[in-house]
Design a protein around this motif. Structure first.
Motif, mmCIF file in Angstrom:
data_model
loop_
_atom_site.group_PDB
_atom_site.id
_atom_site.type_symbol
_atom_site.label_atom_id
_atom_site.label_comp_id
_atom_site.label_asym_id
_atom_site.label_seq_id
_atom_site.Cartn_x
_atom_site.Cartn_y
_atom_site.Cartn_z
ATOM 1 N N ASN A 52 -15.888 12.004 13.370
ATOM 2 C CA ASN A 52 -16.501 11.779 12.062
ATOM 3 C C ASN A 52 -17.304 12.983 11.564
ATOM 4 N N ASP A 53 -17.305 14.056 12.349
ATOM 5 C CA ASP A 53 -18.053 15.254 11.987
ATOM 6 C C ASP A 53 -17.086 16.297 11.414
ATOM 7 N N ASP A 54 -17.077 16.448 10.101
ATOM 8 C CA ASP A 54 -16.154 17.378 9.444
ATOM 9 C C ASP A 54 -16.433 18.835 9.802
ATOM 10 N N GLN A 55 -17.639 19.109 10.281
ATOM 11 C CA GLN A 55 -18.020 20.488 10.584
ATOM 12 C C GLN A 55 -17.806 20.856 12.055
ATOM 13 N N TYR A 56 -17.367 19.898 12.852
ATOM 14 C CA TYR A 56 -17.253 20.161 14.287
ATOM 15 C C TYR A 56 -16.204 21.229 14.584
ATOM 16 N N GLN A 57 -16.555 22.154 15.455
ATOM 17 C CA GLN A 57 -15.638 23.157 15.955
ATOM 18 C C GLN A 57 -15.749 23.209 17.474
ATOM 19 N N PRO A 58 -14.639 23.165 18.183
ATOM 20 C CA PRO A 58 -14.719 23.248 19.647
ATOM 21 C C PRO A 58 -15.227 24.610 20.092
ATOM 22 N N LYS A 59 -15.827 24.632 21.251
ATOM 23 C CA LYS A 59 -16.309 25.891 21.808
ATOM 24 C C LYS A 59 -15.125 26.796 22.133
#
Length: 241
Positions: A227-234
């Motif tokens: 639900n986090d549109d800004q999430y980017q994996p490490k």
């Protein structure tokens, strides 16, 4: 690192040439594929239209109006000779992918290998998996290096639909379904990370030669990420020579 330059070159058609370094799924063979790919890509030759690396081969598509097959072959031979004298350093990404291990075949993989489901999760998440190639779906990473302790045959009957983000194993490989599609892999979990986005300028999160490391998350974390549109994996650089 000095590389063994055993190879075979042949025309695929009148505008494509294939270079093969072997027939086995092997890290060192694939490294040579990636080295040639990187070497040619860095030169930005205007007559090279596209390049497709696979487990053991690199196919180079060229414009026959700008270069003929003989000259293309000579250029490749020169690039290979240069690689032999001056090995190419491959700079790849290591992408950390969260997985909620809730897949319908998690129990099957565990029972097939006389393990617990926790064992499967732990073993699956301990490796840095090399992306040998991209296919059969847009952005689908074929990952080598699956621990033999959780290697499991494909399903006898493929499913008509496997949801996007499904993480599966098939024989000695693991991978991620980037979009919903039919499939016969054993689904052991799901990632909330969208690894393919056709709306982006660079739609694929990774490419052949990159690495993936999986790590487990619970349902709450899975829901939060999805639900986090800004999430980017490490991501971090992974250097192979």
């Amino acid at each position: 690192m000095v590389i063994n330059m055993n190879k075979r070159i042949w025309p695929l058609n009148d505008r494509a040439i294939t270079v093969s370094f072997g027939e086995e799924i092997d890290v060192q063979i694939n490294l040579r594929v990636q080295q040639l790919f990187s070497s040619l890509k860095r030169e930005s030759y205007p007559f090279i239209v596209d390049m497709v690396p696979t487990y053991t081969n690199l196919t180079i598509y060229f414009d026959p109006q700008k270069i003929n097959f003989k000259d293309m072959q000579q250029l490749i031979e020169e690039a290979l000779n240069d690689m032999h004298e001056h090995p190419v350093s491959i700079e790849s990404k290591l992408v950390h992918i969260p997985v909620y291990y809730n897949g319908p075949e998690l129990e099957r993989v565990a029972k097939q290998n006389q393990l617990t489901e926790d064992d499967v999760m732990r073993i699956h998440g301990r490796e840095d998996y090399l992306i040998y190639m991209i296919g059969f779906l847009p952005g689908f990473p074929y990952l080598g290096g699956l621990d033999e302790r959780i290697a499991t045959p494909r399903l006898d009957e493929p499913k008509s639909q496997v949801e996007a983000g499904s993480v599966g194993v098939a024989n000695q490989q693991t991978g991620i379904y980037p979009i919903q599609s039919p499939g016969g892999w054993n689904i052991i979990g799901h990632t909330p990370v969208n690894i393919f986005d056709s709306q982006k300028e660079q739609p694929f999160m990774f490419q052949a030669g990159d690495y993936i490391q999986f790590y487990p998350v619970d349902r709450k974390t899975y829901d939060h990420i999805i639900n986090d549109d800004q999430y980017q994996p490490k991501m971090e650089w992974y250097h192979a020579n």
